[in-house]
Design a protein around this motif. Structure first.
Motif, mmCIF file in Angstrom:
data_model
loop_
_atom_site.group_PDB
_atom_site.id
_atom_site.type_symbol
_atom_site.label_atom_id
_atom_site.label_comp_id
_atom_site.label_asym_id
_atom_site.label_seq_id
_atom_site.Cartn_x
_atom_site.Cartn_y
_atom_site.Cartn_z
ATOM 1 N N ILE A 79 -12.533 83.495 19.182
ATOM 2 C CA ILE A 79 -12.729 84.898 19.600
ATOM 3 C C ILE A 79 -13.021 85.035 21.090
ATOM 4 O O ILE A 79 -12.925 86.112 21.649
ATOM 5 C CB ILE A 79 -13.861 85.612 18.817
ATOM 6 N N ARG A 80 -13.392 83.928 21.746
ATOM 7 C CA ARG A 80 -13.809 84.056 23.146
ATOM 8 C C ARG A 80 -12.915 83.263 24.095
ATOM 9 O O ARG A 80 -12.094 83.827 24.807
ATOM 10 C CB ARG A 80 -15.275 83.622 23.290
ATOM 11 N N GLU A 81 -13.005 81.926 24.091
ATOM 12 C CA GLU A 81 -12.262 81.141 25.088
ATOM 13 C C GLU A 81 -10.759 81.161 24.879
ATOM 14 O O GLU A 81 -9.991 81.166 25.830
ATOM 15 C CB GLU A 81 -12.717 79.679 25.098
ATOM 16 N N ASP A 82 -10.348 81.086 23.611
ATOM 17 C CA ASP A 82 -8.912 81.036 23.340
ATOM 18 C C ASP A 82 -8.565 81.887 22.122
ATOM 19 O O ASP A 82 -8.317 81.363 21.035
ATOM 20 C CB ASP A 82 -8.475 79.578 23.121
ATOM 21 N N PRO A 83 -8.542 83.213 22.305
ATOM 22 C CA PRO A 83 -8.263 84.105 21.174
ATOM 23 C C PRO A 83 -6.773 84.254 20.887
ATOM 24 O O PRO A 83 -6.359 85.147 20.164
ATOM 25 C CB PRO A 83 -8.863 85.438 21.636
ATOM 26 N N THR A 84 -5.955 83.337 21.432
ATOM 27 C CA THR A 84 -4.502 83.447 21.310
ATOM 28 C C THR A 84 -4.028 83.643 19.867
ATOM 29 O O THR A 84 -3.190 84.499 19.601
ATOM 30 C CB THR A 84 -3.848 82.172 21.882
ATOM 31 N N SER B 15 0.058 72.094 37.333
ATOM 32 C CA SER B 15 -0.046 71.174 36.189
ATOM 33 C C SER B 15 -1.455 71.158 35.634
ATOM 34 O O SER B 15 -1.656 71.166 34.414
ATOM 35 C CB SER B 15 0.291 69.742 36.593
ATOM 36 N N LEU B 16 -2.436 71.106 36.524
ATOM 37 C CA LEU B 16 -3.829 71.061 36.066
ATOM 38 C C LEU B 16 -4.187 72.337 35.304
ATOM 39 O O LEU B 16 -4.807 72.297 34.248
ATOM 40 C CB LEU B 16 -4.779 70.874 37.257
ATOM 41 N N ARG B 17 -3.749 73.470 35.831
ATOM 42 C CA ARG B 17 -4.063 74.749 35.185
ATOM 43 C C ARG B 17 -3.421 74.833 33.802
ATOM 44 O O ARG B 17 -4.068 75.175 32.821
ATOM 45 C CB ARG B 17 -3.566 75.912 36.048
ATOM 46 N N LEU B 18 -2.114 74.467 33.726
ATOM 47 C CA LEU B 18 -1.400 74.613 32.457
ATOM 48 C C LEU B 18 -1.782 73.520 31.455
ATOM 49 O O LEU B 18 -1.627 73.709 30.256
ATOM 50 C CB LEU B 18 0.109 74.619 32.708
ATOM 51 N N GLN B 22 -8.740 74.745 28.986
ATOM 52 C CA GLN B 22 -9.123 76.149 29.123
ATOM 53 C C GLN B 22 -7.916 77.089 28.999
ATOM 54 O O GLN B 22 -8.073 78.272 28.747
ATOM 55 C CB GLN B 22 -9.787 76.363 30.491
ATOM 56 N N PHE B 23 -6.712 76.528 29.220
ATOM 57 C CA PHE B 23 -5.537 77.394 29.088
ATOM 58 C C PHE B 23 -5.423 77.866 27.636
ATOM 59 O O PHE B 23 -5.416 77.053 26.716
ATOM 60 C CB PHE B 23 -4.259 76.661 29.507
ATOM 61 N N PRO B 24 -5.341 79.173 27.394
ATOM 62 C CA PRO B 24 -5.378 79.682 26.015
ATOM 63 C C PRO B 24 -4.061 79.474 25.275
ATOM 64 O O PRO B 24 -3.221 80.356 25.219
ATOM 65 C CB PRO B 24 -5.676 81.175 26.209
ATOM 66 N N ARG B 106 4.925 80.339 19.088
ATOM 67 C CA ARG B 106 4.910 81.799 19.239
ATOM 68 C C ARG B 106 3.637 82.263 19.921
ATOM 69 O O ARG B 106 3.649 83.203 20.730
ATOM 70 C CB ARG B 106 5.024 82.477 17.874
ATOM 71 N N ALA B 107 2.509 81.619 19.593
ATOM 72 C CA ALA B 107 1.243 81.996 20.234
ATOM 73 C C ALA B 107 1.332 81.723 21.734
ATOM 74 O O ALA B 107 0.940 82.553 22.559
ATOM 75 C CB ALA B 107 0.085 81.223 19.605
ATOM 76 N N LEU B 108 1.872 80.566 22.083
ATOM 77 C CA LEU B 108 2.008 80.207 23.499
ATOM 78 C C LEU B 108 2.951 81.180 24.220
ATOM 79 O O LEU B 108 2.695 81.602 25.357
ATOM 80 C CB LEU B 108 2.539 78.772 23.598
ATOM 81 N N LEU B 109 4.011 81.552 23.512
ATOM 82 C CA LEU B 109 4.967 82.506 24.089
ATOM 83 C C LEU B 109 4.290 83.857 24.339
ATOM 84 O O LEU B 109 4.518 84.497 25.366
ATOM 85 C CB LEU B 109 6.157 82.654 23.132
ATOM 86 N N GLY B 110 3.444 84.267 23.404
ATOM 87 C CA GLY B 110 2.711 85.528 23.554
ATOM 88 C C GLY B 110 1.821 85.497 24.792
ATOM 89 O O GLY B 110 1.745 86.478 25.549
ATOM 90 N N VAL B 111 1.156 84.374 25.025
ATOM 91 C CA VAL B 111 0.282 84.244 26.199
ATOM 92 C C VAL B 111 1.112 84.356 27.478
ATOM 93 O O VAL B 111 0.754 85.089 28.407
ATOM 94 C CB VAL B 111 -0.470 82.894 26.188
ATOM 95 N N HIS B 112 2.226 83.649 27.522
ATOM 96 C CA HIS B 112 3.058 83.693 28.729
ATOM 97 C C HIS B 112 3.671 85.078 28.921
ATOM 98 O O HIS B 112 3.841 85.533 30.063
ATOM 99 C CB HIS B 112 4.128 82.604 28.691
#
Ligand code: GDP
Ligand code: MG
Lengths: 216, 230
Positions: A79-84, B15-18, B22-24, B106-112
């Motif tokens: 719900i917070r860090e990664d709500p994807t 690269s570090l960011r992706l 922490q990358f959702p 699909r979740a990753l695609l939604g984030v992008h």
């Protein structure tokens, strides 16, 4: 307009394990149904779909409108860090049920620090209960302080657990700088209408969009 | 050695960011069969390095990598991505494994799409409208490339993501410590680097074989209670 840009408004319901989040849903769903509000629910049970099954089996809403998202042993992460995955589940509900007004997202239950991502919800409720101890508001957890609405549940039990309810409510109001809180009992039904009305007013803008509906 | 160019440093930062936990990406909800392997007594504290190595040599390097790199090369060609996507679908036999890969992709695609990465919103529309699967290696390869990474960086970033999410799942399952996880990563990285220095297998030879985890994922679906999605 919802955080999703379109589609139903998204409301988070967080709070420690056992405080009564699912019980609150069970109380609110029939009320929303009677008011003609179209609702779906996402649960984030720690261990799969216990809560989702409970809601589906009671037939309080169409079972297809209840979706469980696994929390990977991390109820606050989802719900917070990664709500994807929750956002994806909510998007999918919007696509499947275009008539939805409201998506309620129950957190898997966590500590007092858990907050909801602002990308996930438009509004969030944090639930605590009197049986957890009257010192909880004084601990100033981010959940208690930052939520849009604090619900103090199980008020029916206050005498049994030696809690001075009036003082607990006053302290909670104080740490929240006067922002809203409501005492409820999912056992007796006390306060449930007030929570439903708060959601309708703050999230669905019922008083603006449907004048007169407040008396319904 | 001369000072690195700003462009090279920017590539490293991207690269570090992706690749950062922490990358959702939604990846934390997937254990890749590890939860069931643990429950069935097939995984103990000292096994993490070997497990990661097995996942790399049995699955990621001979299969996923080929599609990740092909999708990276075709990141601005939605028709080609769709073709690759359907091929991954046809070649992924286990039902839960296929569904997990779709869900994560699909979740990753939604984030992008929300981040505004080039091509993400378009491909997402196609996934929703045409019922494309949206498999993880395809989305990952395309989005990493569209974010500005070179193909070699895309492969390293995607492989690291797999290793890191398995390590994180093992820690959260309570089976290994955070230091065990670092030690396992240190142990497998040289082999990964050496493999990535060689070309990916051609697409028509891409094949995966990691029977123990594949069976574990099939069995996972039937578990009455579980923390992870697979
Ligand atoms: N007495 C009393 N019990 C409640 C109340 N709300 C919930 N419960 C009980 O508290 C327990 C936990 O409730 P549940 O809704 O599952 O909590 P959750 O973990 O927050 O979803 C259950 O046994 C409920 O019946 C209430 O207002 N009063
Ligand atoms: Mg619950």
């Amino acid at each position: 307009m919802s955080v999703s840009g379109k589609g139903a408004a998204r409301v988070g319901i967080g709070g420690p394990v056992g405080c009564g989040k699912t019980a609150l849903l069970e109380r609110m769903l029939p009320r929303f149904g009677a008011l003609g509000v179209e609702v779906a629910v996402i649960t984030n049970d720690l261990v799969t779909d216990e809560d989702a099954r409970r809601l589906r089996e009671k037939r309080l809403i169409d079972p297809a409108r209840v979706v469980a998202v696994e929390a990977g042993a991390c109820p606050h992460t989802v719900i917070r860090e990664d709500p994807t995955l929750n956002m994806e589940a909510a998007d999918a509900l919007d696509r499947r049920f275009p008539m939805l007004d409201l998506i309620l997202i129950e957190s898997g239950g966590d500590n007092l620090a858990s907050t909801f991502s602002l990308d996930l919800v438009d509004y969030w409720i944090f639930v605590i209960d009197v049986a957890g101890g009257d010192d909880i508001p004084r601990k100033r957890g981010p959940g208690v302080i930052q939520c849009d609405l604090l619900v103090i549940n199980k008020v029916d039990l206050h005498a049994q657990v030696d809690v001075d309810l009036a003082r607990m409510m006053a302290e909670a109001t104080q740490v929240r700088d006067g922002r809203p809180l409501i005492g409820t009992s999912c056992r007796t039904g006390e306060g449930i209408d007030a929570v439903v009305d708060a959601i309708r007013r703050e999230v669905l803008f019922a008083d603006v969009l449907q004048p007169g509906a407040a008396e319904a | 050695m001369s000072d690195p160019s700003a462009e090279a440093v920017l590539g490293l930062l991207t690269s570090l960011r992706l690749g950062d936990g922490q990358f959702p990406s939604g990846a934390f909800a997937f254990s890749g069969g590890l939860e069931t392997l643990c429950a069935d007594g097939h995984f103990a504290r000292g096994d993490l390095g070997a497990f990661l190595m097995g996942q790399l040599t049995g699955r990621w390097l001979p299969f996923d990598r080929a599609f990740v790199e092909a999708a990276a090369a075709a990141h601005d060609d939605a028709d080609r991505l769709a073709e690759l996507d359907e091929t991954v679908d046809a070649l992924t036999v286990g039902d839960l494994q296929r569904r997990s890969s779709q869900r994560a992709g699909r979740a990753l695609l939604g984030v992008h799409a929300r981040l505004g990465t080039a091509g993400a919103a378009d491909y997402r529309t196609r996934v929703e409208r045409d019922g494309l699967p949206g498999h993880q290696p395809i989305v990952q390869g395309a989005m990493l490339a569209a974010s500005g990474l070179a193909i070699s960086q895309v492969a390293a970033c995607a492989a690291y993501g797999v290793l890191s999410s398995l390590c994180s799942a093992a820690v959260r399952l309570g089976k290994v410590s955070h230091l065990d996880a670092q030690a396992a990563l240190v142990a497998v990285h040289p082999a990964l680097a050496a493999a990535l220095a060689r070309p990916a297998p051609p697409l028509d030879e891409a094949a995966a074989f990691s029977p123990l985890t594949e069976i574990a994922m099939m069995r996972h679906d039937a578990r009455p209670s579980r923390l992870f999605s697979n």
